[in-house]
Design an enzyme around this catalytic site. Structure first.
Site, short mmCIF file in Angstrom:
data_model
loop_
_atom_site.label_atom_id
_atom_site.label_comp_id
_atom_site.label_asym_id
_atom_site.label_seq_id
_atom_site.Cartn_x
_atom_site.Cartn_y
_atom_site.Cartn_z
N SER A 142 74.79 6.79 125.35
CA SER A 142 75.18 7.60 124.19
C SER A 142 75.38 9.03 124.67
O SER A 142 74.86 9.41 125.73
CB SER A 142 74.05 7.57 123.16
OG SER A 142 74.23 8.57 122.17
N TYR A 155 65.21 7.79 120.18
CA TYR A 155 66.56 7.41 120.61
C TYR A 155 67.00 8.28 121.80
O TYR A 155 67.49 7.76 122.82
CB TYR A 155 67.51 7.57 119.44
CG TYR A 155 68.91 7.03 119.64
CD1 TYR A 155 69.22 5.70 119.37
CD2 TYR A 155 69.94 7.87 120.07
CE1 TYR A 155 70.51 5.21 119.53
CE2 TYR A 155 71.23 7.38 120.23
CZ TYR A 155 71.51 6.06 119.96
OH TYR A 155 72.80 5.59 120.12
#
Ligand code: NAD
Length: 260
Positions: A142, A155
Site C-alpha cells: 500500500s 495497517y
C-alpha cells in the site's frame, strides 16, 4: 491440460485480488483463488474464470490468520498444479480508530492477516521456487508501506513490515531466479475502502462526502481512485520473464500520493 505457470492469489474473492487472479487467468496461468465469501458466489466466479480462459481455477477457503490453513492451501495447489510459480499475497483488512481506542484484538488480527500470513505463505512456496530456479512473489502492500495516515496504526505498521519482508525475500531469492516486490497502491474503490468511509467520518467528525474529497482523494494528486485493472496490469508485468531484474522494489501506483 495444465498451464505452463501457476499462481496463488490470496484474498481473491473481491477487489484487487479478484482483478489480479482474472488477469493471470486471462494470460494463461492456472490460478488458485482464496478468500472469504458465500460458497455459491465463489463457485460461480471460479467456474466462470476457468470456462472463460480455459485454465485450471481452484479455490481454497484458507483463513489467512491461520498458519496451518495457509500451509494446507499451498500443499493443495502444489499437488493440483504440480508447482506454484507465482504467489500474490493480497489478502488484507483495515480498521480505523485513534490509537487510544484501537482494540488490541484488531491490532493482532491485522498483523496476522496483513503481515504474518505473507511470511507463512512465502516460507512454504520458496523451497520449490528456489529448486526450479523461478519464482515471482508479489506483495500487495500500500502507499501506507511508505507513508502513514492517522488512525491506521495496525495497517500502516503491517504494510511497512511487508516492505521489509519483501526486501529480505528478494535478497534470499536473488540467485535462484526468485523475485519479490511490493506493489503500493493508493486509494482503490473496493469494499475495503467503501467500508472505511463511514469509519473515517466518525473518527474525524465529518461527512462521508468530505471523507472522499478531503481525506481519501486529497492525498492523491490525480484526484481519482486507482483502478483494480491498473494494479492487476502491474502485477502481471512483475510476474513476467521480462521483470526478472526487478526485485526488492516497493513500487507506488498511487496517482502521485507518495511523491510529495
Ligand atoms: P477487499 O476487501 O475487496 O478484498 C480483500 C480480500 O481479502 C477479500 O477477498 C477477502 O475475502 C480477503 N480476506 C480478508 N480476510 C481474510 C482472511 N482472514 N483469510 C483469507 N482471505 C481474507 O479489499 P481490497 O481493497 O481489494 O484489498 C486487497 C489488498 O489491497 C489488501 O491487502 C489491501 O490492504 C490492499 N490495498 C488496498 C487499497 C485500496 O484502496 N482498496 C489500497 C492499497 C492497498
Amino acid at each position: 491440460m495444465t498451464a505452463e505457470r501457476s499462481a496463488i492469489v490470496t484474498g481473491s474473492t473481491s477487489g484487487i485480488g479478484l482483478a489480479i487472479a482474472e488477469a493471470l487467468a486471462r494470460s494463461g496461468h492456472d490460478v488458485m483463488l482464496n478468500g472469504l465469501g458465500k460458497a455459491e458466489d465463489v463457485e460461480a466466479v471460479r467456474a466462470e474464470m476457468a470456462d472463460k480462459y480455459g485454465v485450471e481455477v481452484l479455490f481454497s477457503g484458507a483463513d489467512m490468520s491461520r498458519p496451518d490453513a495457509i500451509a494446507e492451501m499451498i500443499t493443495t495447489a502444489e499437488q493440483a498444479f504440480g508447482k506454484v510459480d507465482i504467489l500474490v499475497n493480497n489478502a488484507g483488512i483495515q480498521y480505523v480508530a485513534p490509537i487510544e481506542e484501537f482494540p488490541p484484538e484488531k491490532w493482532d488480527q491485522i498483523l496476522s492477516i496483513n503481515l504474518s500470513a505473507s511470511f507463512h505463505a512465502i516460507s512454504h512456496v520458496l523451497p520449490g521456487m528456489k529448486q526450479r530456479n523461478f519464482g515471482r512473489i508479489v506483495q500487495i502492500a500500500s502507499a501506507h508501506a511508505l507513508v502513514a495516515s492517522p488512525f491506521k496504526s495496525a495497517y500502516v505498521a503491517a504494510k511497512h513490515g511487508i516492505a521489509g519482508l519483501t526486501k529480505t525475500v528478494a535478497l534470499e531469492g536473488a540467485e535462484f531466479g526468485v523475485t519479490a516486490n511490493a506493489v503500493c497502491p493508493g486509494y482503490v474503490l473496493t469494499p475495503l475502502v467503501e467500508k472505511q468511509i463511514p469509519e473515517q467520518a466518525k473518527a474525524r467528525g465529518i461527512s462521508e462526502e468530505a471523507v472522499i474529497r478531503d481525506v481519501l482523494l486529497a492525498a492523491q494528486p490525480t484526484k481519482r481512485f486507482v483502478t483494480v485493472e491498473e494494479v492487476a496490469a502491474l502485477v502481471l508485468f512483475l510476474c513476467s520473464d521480462e521483470a526478472a531484474s526487478i526485485t526488492g522494489a516497493t513500487i507506488p501506483i498511487d496517482g502521485g500520493w507518495t511523491c510529495h
